[in-house]
Write an enzyme that holds these catalytic residues in place. Structure first.
Site, PDB file in Angstrom:
ATOM      1  N   HIS A 117       5.984 -31.678   0.771  1.00 35.26           N
ATOM      2  CA  HIS A 117       6.177 -31.789   2.226  1.00 35.26           C
ATOM      3  C   HIS A 117       6.756 -33.169   2.575  1.00 35.26           C
ATOM      4  CE1 HIS A 117       4.660 -28.107   3.919  1.00 35.26           C
ATOM      5  NE2 HIS A 117       3.400 -28.273   3.540  1.00 35.26           N
ATOM      6  N   GLU A 164       6.567 -24.056   4.378  1.00 36.26           N
ATOM      7  CA  GLU A 164       5.466 -23.752   3.457  1.00 36.26           C
ATOM      8  C   GLU A 164       5.980 -23.220   2.120  1.00 36.26           C
ATOM      9  OE1 GLU A 164       1.988 -24.266   3.586  1.00 36.26           O
ATOM     10  OE2 GLU A 164       3.071 -25.619   4.882  1.00 36.26           O
ATOM     11  N   HIS A 173       1.932 -29.812  -3.532  1.00 35.69           N
ATOM     12  CA  HIS A 173       2.379 -29.173  -2.293  1.00 35.69           C
ATOM     13  C   HIS A 173       2.568 -30.224  -1.188  1.00 35.69           C
ATOM     14  CE1 HIS A 173       2.437 -25.747   0.628  1.00 35.69           C
ATOM     15  NE2 HIS A 173       1.927 -26.662   1.440  1.00 35.69           N
ATOM     16  N   GLU A 174       1.591 -31.119  -1.033  1.00 37.12           N
ATOM     17  CA  GLU A 174       1.682 -32.140   0.024  1.00 37.12           C
ATOM     18  C   GLU A 174       2.786 -33.155  -0.287  1.00 37.12           C
ATOM     19  OE1 GLU A 174       0.291 -31.719   2.804  1.00 37.12           O
ATOM     20  OE2 GLU A 174      -0.934 -30.039   2.125  1.00 37.12           O
TER      21      GLU A 174
HETATM   22 ZN   LIG Z   1       1.943 -26.936   3.489  1.00 39.00          ZN
END
Ligand SMILES: [Zn+2]
Length: 261
Positions: A132, A193, A128-129
């Site tokens: 990003h 997100e 997830h990071e």
């Molecule tokens: Zn996030």
């Protein structure tokens, strides 16, 4: 400079900045408004990390860092931007959080690492990071904050010239300092997100981690309450049933990526 000409200058600057900075993200196809060139992501991330190190106990070696680095590098290597100067550190604080700076600097807090059941859940956090960072969400967020303060400076200057009221100009200064700490403490937008969930889960699957752990991670996070203090994963990554539903809906695809390797 009279107030009319100032308004014109600000207007022209806004139009220039807006038209120059809307780009289409190659991974998602979404239009992003980013004022920072990609070539500056690395130095921006290094600067921000230096700031973090002044106040937080950043671990750069040891068994926990080795584990985070091993999983993180494996996922970054198959991401859409393997050539970023990726690095992974642990912050030795009892905080449930993780974040990514522009340029591929990722941090996970010790309590977060310890609260996860296995490598696959940690891979879900790191995927997830990493997403990003690949999708340049930090730079996008900073650009939005800059634009907001530019608009407020413009309005403040125009109004201030007419009324001699500098309140709005002061507000603009406040927003500027907010942007400075934005990478670490501000929540991402909902669209960022959901993108990071989608792309991050695809990355973890491609790197060989069971993508079903992403659903377990968010369900686990939902059961934990934000206890105030420093920002936590839930405050910077607002969670709800919808994000879990979306992951579940896409799971057949993530599993096909996982099994294809
Ligand atoms: Zn996030």
């Amino acid at each position: 400079m009279g107030k009319l000409s100032l308004k014109h200058v600000v207007g022209a600057a806004l139009i220039f900045v807006l038209s120059a900075c809307v780009t289409t993200n190659e991974v998602t196809g979404r239009s992003q408004f980013i004022t920072i060139p990609a070539s500056e992501d690395t130095s921006l991330g290094l600067e921000a990390m230096a700031e973090v190190k002044k106040t937080a106990p950043v671990l750069e070696s040891g068994p926990m860092v080795d584990r985070v680095r091993r999983i993180g590098k494996r996922i970054a290597a198959i991401s859409d931007n393997p050539n970023l100067p990726w690095d992974f550190v642990v912050i030795d604080e009892p905080v449930l959080n993780a974040w990514a700076l522009p340029g591929g600097k990722v941090a996970v807090y010790a309590k977060m690492v310890n609260s996860l059941t296995d490598d696959a859940e940690l891979a879900a956090v790191l995927g997830h990071e990493i997403a990003h960072a690949v999708l340049r969400h930090g730079a996008e967020q900073l650009s939005r904050a800059q634009m907001q303060s530019l608009i407020i400076v413009g309005v403040g200057a125009a109004v201030g010239a007419a009324t001699k009221d500098d309140e709005k100009a002061q507000l603009a200064v406040g927003l500027g300092s907010l942007a400075a700490q934005g990478f670490v403490a501000l929540p991402h937008s909902r669209s960022m997100e959901l993108e990071a969930d989608d792309i991050g889960t695809r990355y973890m699957a491609k790197a060989g981690y069971d993508p079903r752990a992403a659903v377990r991670l968010w369900e686990h996070m939902k059961t934990l309450k934000d206890a105030g203090g420093p920002p936590t994963f839930l405050s910077t990554h607002p969670s709800d049933d919808k994000r879990i539903d979306r992951l579940q809906a896409q799971m057949p695809y993530y599993l096909s990526v996982y099994k294809k390797r």
